[in-house]
Design an enzyme around this catalytic site. Structure first.
Site, short mmCIF file in Angstrom:
data_model
loop_
_atom_site.label_atom_id
_atom_site.label_comp_id
_atom_site.label_asym_id
_atom_site.label_seq_id
_atom_site.Cartn_x
_atom_site.Cartn_y
_atom_site.Cartn_z
N ASN A 1 0.81 -1.21 0.00
CA ASN A 1 0.00 0.00 0.00
C ASN A 1 0.85 1.27 0.00
O ASN A 1 1.71 1.46 0.85
CB ASN A 1 -0.90 -0.02 1.25
N HIS B 1 -15.75 -3.34 9.21
CA HIS B 1 -15.30 -2.08 9.82
C HIS B 1 -16.48 -1.14 10.00
O HIS B 1 -17.04 -0.65 9.02
CB HIS B 1 -14.30 -1.37 8.90
N TYR C 1 -8.11 7.63 13.94
CA TYR C 1 -7.78 6.61 12.95
C TYR C 1 -9.01 5.94 12.34
O TYR C 1 -9.89 5.48 13.04
CB TYR C 1 -6.87 5.53 13.57
N ASP D 1 -9.22 -1.01 17.19
CA ASP D 1 -7.84 -0.86 16.70
C ASP D 1 -7.24 0.43 17.24
O ASP D 1 -7.73 1.53 16.95
CB ASP D 1 -7.89 -0.82 15.16
N HIS E 1 -4.12 1.26 16.59
CA HIS E 1 -3.23 1.67 15.50
C HIS E 1 -1.90 2.21 15.99
O HIS E 1 -1.43 3.25 15.54
CB HIS E 1 -3.93 2.66 14.57
N GLU F 1 -6.48 -4.25 19.12
CA GLU F 1 -5.52 -4.39 18.03
C GLU F 1 -4.44 -3.32 18.11
O GLU F 1 -4.72 -2.15 18.35
CB GLU F 1 -6.30 -4.27 16.71
N GLU G 1 0.02 -6.63 11.59
CA GLU G 1 -0.29 -6.37 10.18
C GLU G 1 0.89 -5.74 9.45
O GLU G 1 0.93 -5.78 8.22
CB GLU G 1 -1.56 -5.52 10.03
N ARG H 1 -1.60 -11.06 13.08
CA ARG H 1 -2.31 -10.28 12.05
C ARG H 1 -1.57 -10.21 10.72
O ARG H 1 -1.78 -9.25 9.97
CB ARG H 1 -2.51 -8.86 12.57
N HIS I 1 -4.66 -9.82 8.20
CA HIS I 1 -4.97 -8.47 7.74
C HIS I 1 -5.83 -8.56 6.47
O HIS I 1 -5.56 -9.38 5.59
CB HIS I 1 -3.64 -7.77 7.42
N GLU J 1 -10.33 -10.30 8.80
CA GLU J 1 -10.76 -8.94 8.46
C GLU J 1 -11.25 -8.97 7.01
O GLU J 1 -10.59 -9.53 6.14
CB GLU J 1 -9.58 -7.99 8.60
MG LIG Z 1 -5.25 -2.49 12.04
#
Ligand SMILES: [Mg+2]
Length: 407
Positions: A37, A122, A160, A214, A216, A240, A266, A287, A316, A343
């Site tokens: 990404n 989500h 986030y 999460d 993050h 998470e 992740e 993850r 992930h 997820e």
């Molecule tokens: Mg995450």
């Protein structure tokens, strides 16, 4: 049997998917996902300039030796760019192997351990009421598990994973340019608001909904321990990324103060990023993603290590993973004795279905794996001509005084 050619495609609906197609002298081809990404051109370039020229002429059935050839042969090992490129090759070789054997990949791994794989969606909200509506939307659609992220009162920009405008489509990558937007963060404000919000969600939706949250990587180890202790009454399915993942010992403090289940990993790309976390039983869910973790071959090693230590999978599944990676996860999820949850965001959008036709399907909050030979996902090259690489960026995070923080 020989690999005769391989091609890399970059582009896709809403994301720059990096798709690898490996061709063989027997007409069988395989597909892999190398999407990293916001750095998509890098694994694509690595594949084109170094890996594909070496692949041509190799026997595609020797997926283990090919993995070791690239991993050990690089000298400078690991890292997300290299592992995503190896991951794509490895997925494509498992796809070819399944097609040759006329078996779905899950059968090559050891066969199905379950009929469906539990997934989570989500839910996001500009504020708590908005979030409650979003959760209700998913539970009414049959989801049994939902990750909940909420705008924080008093925080200057959205926290986030919350869309900037209420009701806006949520893609956290900004394709208006390469320079990132800046989000603001304050851990104290977040820690004052979120535990109570999670309790209100639990009260509203009852004991059966699996609630995930999460952090993050935004908290320090001490803050994460305090937060984990405080959210215990909400009975989360998992908390998470409570702290940045580079420091594998940071979770000891959290473990000493809370029994909340912890999910992390992740951003990991090898077994060496998580072996201490797993062996010391500092986490409950791992993850990783098949793409960044070097494909099915290496992800499977991590899953097996995790199984020895009561750690379950929670791969992930952000929109950045193409349906090819998600298909690899579907097969690993069908097989893994220590499967936890998946997820789930990408499969099922009309644009993705057109580019990557498959019959992996979602029903009643579970993914049902395709029984087609190989990974069970195709790639429409004609459809792919509609897309090209679009530079984009993730936001960055600064504290109110300007200090850079963890995204
Ligand atoms: Mg995450």
């Amino acid at each position: 049997m020989k690999i005769t050619d391989a091609k890399v495609f970059v582009g896709g609906p809403a994301k720059n998917y990096v798709t690898l197609k490996i061709m063989t002298d027997q007409g069988v081809y395989g597909l892999g996902d190398a999407t990293l990404n916001n750095r998509e051109t890098l694994p694509a370039k690595y594949l084109q300039d170094y890996l594909i020229p070496n692949l041509i002429g190799m026997d595609p059935r020797r997926s283990e030796d090919i993995w070791q050839f690239f991993y050990r042969g690089a000298y400078f090992r690991r890292g997300p760019i290299a592992m995503a490129a190896y991951g794509a090759i490895d997925m494509a070789l498992w796809d070819i192997k399944g097609k040759l054997a006329n078996l779905p990949v899950y059968d090559l791994l050891g066969g199905k351990s379950r009929e469906g794989a539990l997934v989570y969606a989500h839910a996001t909200g500009a504020d708590l009421e908005d979030l409650m509506d979003s959760i209700a939307h998913y539970t009414e659609a049959g989801y049994r598990a939902v990750r909940v992220q909420c705008g924080i009162p008093g925080m200057p920009t959205a926290s986030y994973a919350v869309p900037e405008e209420k009701g806006a489509k949520h893609f956290i990558t900004d394709y208006s340019g390469i320079r990132p937007k800046v989000e603001s963060w304050d851990s104290e404000t977040y820690m004052r608001f979120m535990p109570e919000a999670l309790m209100r969600i639990r009260d509203r939706f009852g004991p059966d909904l699996k609630i995930l949250h999460d952090v993050h990587h935004r908290l320090t180890p001490r803050e994460a321990a305090a937060f984990a202790k405080e959210v215990e009454p909400a009975r989360l399915f998992w908390l998470e990324d409570p702290t940045p993942a580079e420091d594998q010992d940071a979770l000891r403090l959290l473990r000493q103060h809370s029994t909340v289940p912890v999910a992390i990993g992740e951003v990991f790309n090898s077994i060496y990023d998580c072996n201490k976390l797993i062996e010391n039983e500092l986490i409950d869910f791992i993850r990783i993603a098949a793409t960044y973790a070097g494909g099915i071959t290496h992800a499977r090693r991590i899953v097996d290590l995790a199984a020895l230590h009561h750690v379950r999978t929670g791969f992930h599944g952000a929109p950045s993973h193409s349906p090819i990676c998600m298909a690899a996860h579907a097969h690993l999820n069908a097989w893994a004795p220590n499967f936890g949850i998946q997820e789930y965001l990408v499969l099922g959008t009309p644009e993705c279905d057109a580019l990557f036709p498959s019959d992996h399907r979602m029903e009643n909050g579970m993914v049902h794996v395709s029984d087609a030979p190989g990974l069970g996902v195709a790639f429409d090259e004609e459809e792919a001509t509609r897309y090209e690489y679009t530079p984009g960026s993730h936001p960055v995070v600064r504290l109110e005084d300007g200090t850079m923080w963890n995204y």
